[in-house]
Design a protein around this motif. Structure first.
Motif, PDB file in Angstrom:
ATOM      1  N   THR A  13      -1.371 -70.456  24.094  1.00 19.79           N
ATOM      2  CA  THR A  13      -1.542 -71.883  24.373  1.00 19.79           C
ATOM      3  C   THR A  13      -1.822 -72.181  25.843  1.00 19.79           C
ATOM      4  OG1 THR A  13       0.854 -72.116  24.534  1.00 19.79           O
ATOM      5  CG2 THR A  13      -0.162 -72.715  22.433  1.00 19.79           C
ATOM      6  N   TRP A  14      -1.548 -71.239  26.732  1.00 25.41           N
ATOM      7  CA  TRP A  14      -1.779 -71.434  28.162  1.00 25.41           C
ATOM      8  C   TRP A  14      -2.500 -70.221  28.730  1.00 25.41           C
ATOM      9  CZ3 TRP A  14      -0.729 -75.800  30.916  1.00 25.41           C
ATOM     10  CH2 TRP A  14       0.069 -76.752  30.306  1.00 25.41           C
ATOM     11  N   ALA A  15      -3.397 -70.439  29.662  1.00 25.60           N
ATOM     12  CA  ALA A  15      -4.062 -69.367  30.396  1.00 25.60           C
ATOM     13  C   ALA A  15      -3.670 -69.513  31.860  1.00 25.60           C
ATOM     14  CB  ALA A  15      -5.575 -69.464  30.241  1.00 25.60           C
ATOM     15  N   ASP A 111      12.084 -67.378  32.993  1.00 24.01           N
ATOM     16  CA  ASP A 111      12.900 -68.459  32.435  1.00 24.01           C
ATOM     17  C   ASP A 111      12.294 -69.831  32.702  1.00 24.01           C
ATOM     18  OD1 ASP A 111      14.817 -66.705  31.462  1.00 24.01           O
ATOM     19  OD2 ASP A 111      16.160 -66.968  33.177  1.00 24.01           O
ATOM     20  N   GLN A 112      11.816 -70.058  33.918  1.00 22.63           N
ATOM     21  CA  GLN A 112      11.460 -71.411  34.335  1.00 22.63           C
ATOM     22  C   GLN A 112      10.022 -71.824  34.056  1.00 22.63           C
ATOM     23  OE1 GLN A 112      12.896 -72.391  38.322  1.00 22.63           O
ATOM     24  NE2 GLN A 112      14.424 -70.757  38.130  1.00 22.63           N
ATOM     25  N   ILE A 113       9.062 -70.977  34.339  1.00 23.70           N
ATOM     26  CA  ILE A 113       7.671 -71.412  34.219  1.00 23.70           C
ATOM     27  C   ILE A 113       7.241 -71.587  32.756  1.00 23.70           C
ATOM     28  CG2 ILE A 113       5.264 -70.819  34.683  1.00 23.70           C
ATOM     29  CD1 ILE A 113       6.106 -69.990  37.451  1.00 23.70           C
ATOM     30  N   PRO A 114       7.465 -70.615  31.874  1.00 19.86           N
ATOM     31  CA  PRO A 114       7.104 -70.881  30.470  1.00 19.86           C
ATOM     32  C   PRO A 114       7.835 -72.095  29.902  1.00 19.86           C
ATOM     33  CG  PRO A 114       7.389 -68.543  30.813  1.00 19.86           C
ATOM     34  CD  PRO A 114       7.885 -69.229  32.064  1.00 19.86           C
ATOM     35  N   ALA A 115       9.097 -72.269  30.246  1.00 18.13           N
ATOM     36  CA  ALA A 115       9.847 -73.432  29.743  1.00 18.13           C
ATOM     37  C   ALA A 115       9.209 -74.728  30.223  1.00 18.13           C
ATOM     38  CB  ALA A 115      11.304 -73.357  30.190  1.00 18.13           C
ATOM     39  N   GLY A 125       0.840 -82.707  24.082  1.00 20.55           N
ATOM     40  CA  GLY A 125       0.221 -82.288  22.835  1.00 20.55           C
ATOM     41  C   GLY A 125      -1.060 -81.508  23.007  1.00 20.55           C
ATOM     42  N   ALA A 126      -1.436 -81.155  24.242  1.00 23.98           N
ATOM     43  CA  ALA A 126      -2.693 -80.462  24.450  1.00 23.98           C
ATOM     44  C   ALA A 126      -2.493 -79.209  25.304  1.00 23.98           C
ATOM     45  CB  ALA A 126      -3.691 -81.380  25.151  1.00 23.98           C
ATOM     46  N   PRO A 127      -3.043 -78.053  24.865  1.00 28.67           N
ATOM     47  CA  PRO A 127      -2.972 -76.856  25.691  1.00 28.67           C
ATOM     48  C   PRO A 127      -3.870 -76.977  26.908  1.00 28.67           C
ATOM     49  CG  PRO A 127      -4.273 -76.425  23.739  1.00 28.67           C
ATOM     50  CD  PRO A 127      -3.728 -77.822  23.600  1.00 28.67           C
ATOM     51  N   SER A 128      -3.534 -76.241  27.955  1.00 29.51           N
ATOM     52  CA  SER A 128      -4.310 -76.301  29.187  1.00 29.51           C
ATOM     53  C   SER A 128      -4.284 -74.989  29.922  1.00 29.51           C
ATOM     54  CB  SER A 128      -3.761 -77.393  30.106  1.00 29.51           C
ATOM     55  OG  SER A 128      -4.427 -78.589  29.886  1.00 29.51           O
ATOM     56  N   LYS A 129      -4.667 -75.049  31.188  1.00 26.68           N
ATOM     57  CA  LYS A 129      -4.673 -73.866  32.041  1.00 26.68           C
ATOM     58  C   LYS A 129      -3.699 -74.053  33.173  1.00 26.68           C
ATOM     59  CE  LYS A 129      -9.240 -72.575  30.847  1.00 26.68           C
ATOM     60  NZ  LYS A 129      -9.691 -71.286  30.585  1.00 26.68           N
TER      61      LYS A 129
END
Length: 131
Positions: A13-15, A111-115, A125-129
């Motif tokens: 979902t994220w690049a 722990d922090q950035i993916p969260a 509601g929208a994936p991004s970069k």
């Protein structure tokens, strides 16, 4: 490490694209080792932020330790967020003490950035970069 962790853990979902204003020219071997310890094989390279100046990012996350250095200014598109971490490359001590700093920072990033990104996506509601 943030680029590798995001792409490995939530890359569907994220690049993530990592860059800095003073790239070292190589990925720190202890960062590669710390990532390998949690099952992430990182093949990234050290990049300058100018490579991404014309890329429109949804989020730009500055990971610098603001207490120890000035965070670079991002002039490109994207909402800028600061989530600071110690720079493990500046750690001092024995080889094992330095490796422990890399592990600690790796775990804090994991722990922090993916969260943060997951919560951001849930709100929008929208994936991004990510940069």
């Amino acid at each position: 490490m943030a680029e590798a962790i995001v792409n490995a853990r939530i890359g569907d979902t994220w690049a993530a694209f990592s860059a800095g204003t003073k790239p070292a020219g190589h990925t720190h071997p202890l960062a590669i080792r710390a990532l390998a310890e949690i099952g992430i094989a990182h093949a990234g390279r050290s990049k300058h932020a100018d490579e991404f100046r014309d890329v429109a990012f949804d989020r730009v996350i500055a990971v610098c330790d603001s207490a120890a250095e000035d965070c670079p200014v991002w002039l490109g598109a994207g909402k800028r967020v600061h989530i600071g971490f110690d720079d493990p490359a500046k750690a001092q001590g024995t080889d094992e003490q330095i490796m422990d700093v890399f592990r600690r920072v790796r775990d804090e990033i994991a722990d922090q950035i993916p969260a943060y990104l997951i919560s951001t996506m849930a709100r929008s509601g929208a994936p991004s970069k990510l940069d």
